[in-house]
Scaffold this motif. Structure first.
Motif, mmCIF file in Angstrom:
data_model
loop_
_atom_site.group_PDB
_atom_site.id
_atom_site.type_symbol
_atom_site.label_atom_id
_atom_site.label_comp_id
_atom_site.label_asym_id
_atom_site.label_seq_id
_atom_site.Cartn_x
_atom_site.Cartn_y
_atom_site.Cartn_z
ATOM 1 N N LEU A 90 -16.589 79.900 0.863
ATOM 2 C CA LEU A 90 -17.124 80.106 2.199
ATOM 3 C C LEU A 90 -18.462 79.392 2.315
ATOM 4 O O LEU A 90 -19.089 79.075 1.301
ATOM 5 C CB LEU A 90 -17.323 81.600 2.442
ATOM 6 C CG LEU A 90 -16.028 82.395 2.565
ATOM 7 C CD1 LEU A 90 -16.339 83.876 2.554
ATOM 8 C CD2 LEU A 90 -15.301 82.031 3.835
ATOM 9 N N PRO A 91 -18.894 79.113 3.542
ATOM 10 C CA PRO A 91 -20.202 78.463 3.693
ATOM 11 C C PRO A 91 -21.263 79.229 2.905
ATOM 12 O O PRO A 91 -21.288 80.459 2.937
ATOM 13 C CB PRO A 91 -20.459 78.564 5.193
ATOM 14 C CG PRO A 91 -19.127 78.635 5.807
ATOM 15 C CD PRO A 91 -18.245 79.345 4.827
ATOM 16 N N SER A 92 -22.106 78.501 2.227
ATOM 17 C CA SER A 92 -23.045 79.153 1.321
ATOM 18 C C SER A 92 -24.097 79.926 2.109
ATOM 19 O O SER A 92 -24.291 79.717 3.296
ATOM 20 C CB SER A 92 -23.732 78.109 0.464
ATOM 21 O OG SER A 92 -24.543 77.332 1.307
ATOM 22 N N LYS A 317 -16.168 72.518 7.831
ATOM 23 C CA LYS A 317 -15.990 71.072 7.892
ATOM 24 C C LYS A 317 -17.350 70.386 7.934
ATOM 25 O O LYS A 317 -17.594 69.395 7.232
ATOM 26 C CB LYS A 317 -15.182 70.721 9.144
ATOM 27 C CG LYS A 317 -14.420 69.433 9.017
ATOM 28 C CD LYS A 317 -13.457 69.321 10.160
ATOM 29 C CE LYS A 317 -12.887 67.921 10.242
ATOM 30 N NZ LYS A 317 -12.085 67.746 11.433
ATOM 31 N N VAL A 318 -18.252 70.938 8.756
ATOM 32 C CA VAL A 318 -19.600 70.362 8.859
ATOM 33 C C VAL A 318 -20.278 70.349 7.500
ATOM 34 O O VAL A 318 -20.880 69.356 7.088
ATOM 35 C CB VAL A 318 -20.447 71.184 9.858
ATOM 36 C CG1 VAL A 318 -21.910 70.777 9.772
ATOM 37 C CG2 VAL A 318 -19.936 71.003 11.264
ATOM 38 N N GLN A 319 -20.121 71.476 6.785
ATOM 39 C CA GLN A 319 -20.782 71.567 5.489
ATOM 40 C C GLN A 319 -20.231 70.516 4.516
ATOM 41 O O GLN A 319 -20.998 69.879 3.787
ATOM 42 C CB GLN A 319 -20.580 72.967 4.920
ATOM 43 C CG GLN A 319 -21.675 73.344 3.947
ATOM 44 C CD GLN A 319 -21.480 74.732 3.409
ATOM 45 O OE1 GLN A 319 -20.351 75.179 3.189
ATOM 46 N NE2 GLN A 319 -22.570 75.418 3.187
ATOM 47 N N THR A 320 -18.910 70.346 4.525
ATOM 48 C CA THR A 320 -18.299 69.358 3.633
ATOM 49 C C THR A 320 -18.816 67.963 3.970
ATOM 50 O O THR A 320 -19.172 67.189 3.072
ATOM 51 C CB THR A 320 -16.764 69.366 3.811
ATOM 52 O OG1 THR A 320 -16.355 70.683 4.096
ATOM 53 C CG2 THR A 320 -16.071 68.850 2.587
ATOM 54 N N ILE A 321 -18.853 67.660 5.271
ATOM 55 C CA ILE A 321 -19.300 66.322 5.677
ATOM 56 C C ILE A 321 -20.759 66.103 5.295
ATOM 57 O O ILE A 321 -21.134 65.050 4.761
ATOM 58 C CB ILE A 321 -19.104 66.127 7.198
ATOM 59 C CG1 ILE A 321 -17.615 66.098 7.525
ATOM 60 C CG2 ILE A 321 -19.778 64.845 7.682
ATOM 61 C CD1 ILE A 321 -17.300 66.092 8.997
ATOM 62 N N MET A 322 -21.580 67.126 5.533
ATOM 63 C CA MET A 322 -23.004 66.967 5.222
ATOM 64 C C MET A 322 -23.221 66.766 3.730
ATOM 65 O O MET A 322 -24.072 66.001 3.311
ATOM 66 C CB MET A 322 -23.773 68.191 5.710
ATOM 67 C CG MET A 322 -23.877 68.205 7.225
ATOM 68 S SD MET A 322 -25.362 68.955 7.860
ATOM 69 C CE MET A 322 -25.171 70.619 7.385
ATOM 70 N N LYS A 323 -22.397 67.472 2.935
ATOM 71 C CA LYS A 323 -22.528 67.320 1.494
ATOM 72 C C LYS A 323 -22.118 65.914 1.081
ATOM 73 O O LYS A 323 -22.801 65.265 0.288
ATOM 74 C CB LYS A 323 -21.652 68.358 0.797
ATOM 75 C CG LYS A 323 -22.487 69.336 0.000
ATOM 76 C CD LYS A 323 -21.598 70.260 -0.780
ATOM 77 C CE LYS A 323 -22.274 71.620 -0.884
ATOM 78 N NZ LYS A 323 -21.308 72.687 -1.074
ATOM 79 N N ALA A 324 -20.997 65.444 1.643
ATOM 80 C CA ALA A 324 -20.480 64.131 1.268
ATOM 81 C C ALA A 324 -21.466 63.038 1.652
ATOM 82 O O ALA A 324 -21.658 62.075 0.925
ATOM 83 C CB ALA A 324 -19.137 63.908 1.942
ATOM 84 N N LYS A 325 -22.100 63.208 2.800
ATOM 85 C CA LYS A 325 -23.014 62.155 3.268
ATOM 86 C C LYS A 325 -24.453 62.404 2.828
ATOM 87 O O LYS A 325 -25.352 61.644 3.173
ATOM 88 C CB LYS A 325 -22.957 62.075 4.799
ATOM 89 C CG LYS A 325 -21.602 61.626 5.306
ATOM 90 C CD LYS A 325 -21.698 61.151 6.730
ATOM 91 C CE LYS A 325 -20.403 60.460 7.130
ATOM 92 N NZ LYS A 325 -20.327 60.160 8.543
#
Ligand SMILES: [Zn+2]
Length: 408
Positions: A90-92, A317-325
């Motif tokens: 889940l979102p941290s 999804k936002v969290q994944t994208i922010m982490k990736a970028k």
């Protein structure tokens, strides 16, 4: 999802048809019987126990056998669950905006429980909360000293609890006993406050009481004439107070009498044969009751949790994208994405100025120019410089003083 549904159905069918409980009950009966026999005559102990051996073993075997089936369908069900809901974190809680206001969260939970009528759960929650506070007090004062929660103590004094108990008593009478009188009494006592809110609750309740009497007042044996008579008497006694505001509706009720006994096919069908009348009135009552307490009709915790559940996939999804970028979102109290919510979850309209791209506020309200275009007041002042100016969106010219404030 279909697979999951199927497995769930299969599992619940197995569980309901499972003989395990019966088998165990049989075993218990056997054992109890044996105990009673031995207690009555201790000399029979060895023979009773010997007799017990085979049936008990058979019962155990049967129990294990039927449990096997349950186990296997439970396994299948949990596999289907795992397949559908992949294990994703889940979102941290790194940026958990509520971590510093745990007492607010607790308050929301207590309020939710109270307004749902879960009084004993609420009081257990409160007492556990105060125990926890007691044990962690020194630390809490250090870290969280400024944040006292008088509101939680307010709830503890029980006044709010009493109010909700009253509400549930009235609702219970209304829903399960078809007794409108406590609700009417309450509405009468709060007539002024309700009128100030523009609420017609008292009339709604009395009108339903009229209809209820008309249909025999809960007595299926009552004749139609008796019902009509009782309704008419009720109208004569109670409706005069509503004449100034509800003359038309009262006329409708009286006019309906002419259609009796063919009301079902008359234009008054909606009033006299409305299947949702009782739940509608219960809903209006709950809404008005809560609003006089300064609360919204729906539990804010429920709304927040549901909105959160709707938003969760997007946030993940936002969290994944922010982490990736490897980017970070620094704006406080604002999300980098839009979260679409159903219309019932939109409470406040907002306006963003097309010129400055800023959201309007009370200090900087939206202003409509005579041409009909709307921009924020700051932008208007900047563009017009106090004189005549051209609208940024159409050729028409106007003066800043001709623009009118838009109230959302
Ligand atoms: Zn314009």
């Amino acid at each position: 999802m279909d697979v999951l549904q199927k497995e769930h159905e299969r599992l619940s069918k197995r569980l309901s048809s499972s003989k395990t409980v019966d088998e165990i009950q049989k075993t218990i009966d056997l054992l109890q019987e044996a105990r009673n026999t031995i207690a009555a005559d201790p000399t029979k102990a060895s023979i009773t126990l010997a007799k017990l051996q085979n049936p008990v073993k058979a019962a155990f075997d049967a129990t294990n056998e039927s449990l096997k089936e349950t186990h296997s369908s439970l396994n299948k069900y949990s596999k289907a669950l795992d397949k559908l809901f992949k294990d994703r974190p889940l979102p941290s809680s790194d940026d958990d905006a509520l971590s510093s206001s745990s007492s607010l969260v607790s308050r929301a939970i207590v309020m939710h429980l109270l307004r749902e009528g879960q009084f004993s759960v609420a009081s257990t929650f409160l007492s556990e909360l105060s125990q926890k506070k007691e044990s962690s007090r020194p630390q809490e004062q250090k870290t969280n000293g400024a944040e006292a929660s008088p509101s939680l103590e307010d709830i503890q004094t029980g006044e709010l609890r009493e109010q909700f108990a009253t509400m549930y008593h009235i609702l219970h009478q209304l829903k399960f006993e078809s007794n409108l009188l406590p609700a009417i009494q309450w509405a009468r006592e709060h007539r002024q406050q309700l009128q100030a809110r523009g609420s017609h609750l008292e009339f709604e309740l009395c009108r339903l009481q009229f209809v209820w009497l008309f249909h025999g007042g809960g007595n299926p044996q009552a004749s139609m004439a008796a019902g009509r008579q009782a309704a008419l008497e009720y109208a004569r006694r109670e409706f005069h107070a509503f004449v100034p505001d509800h003359l038309r509706e009262i006329q409708q009720l009286m006019g309906a009498m002419a259609f009796c006994p063919n009301l079902e096919t008359s234009p008054y069908r909606a009033i006299f044969h409305n299947p949702t009348a009782w739940s509608d009135v219960a809903q209006s009552f709950t809404r008005e009751f809560c609003s006089l307490l300064g609360l919204s009709a729906d539990s804010p915790l429920y709304i927040a949790a549901t909105a959160g559940a709707i938003a969760l996939p997007t946030l993940m999804k936002v969290q994944t994208i922010m982490k990736a970028k490897r980017t970070e979102w620094t704006s406080q109290n604002e999300l980098p994405v839009e979260i679409p919510l159903p219309p019932s979850y939109l409470f406040h309209s907002i306006f963003v100025c097309p010129v400055s791209k800023e959201q309007t506020t009370d200090e900087n309200p939206p202003m409509m120019m005579p041409c009909g275009h709307v921009i924020a007041n700051d932008s208007l002042q900047r563009l017009s410089k106090g004189g005549k100016f051209k609208c940024p969106y159409c050729p028409s010219e106007s003066h800043a003083r001709d623009a009118r404030k838009v109230i959302l």
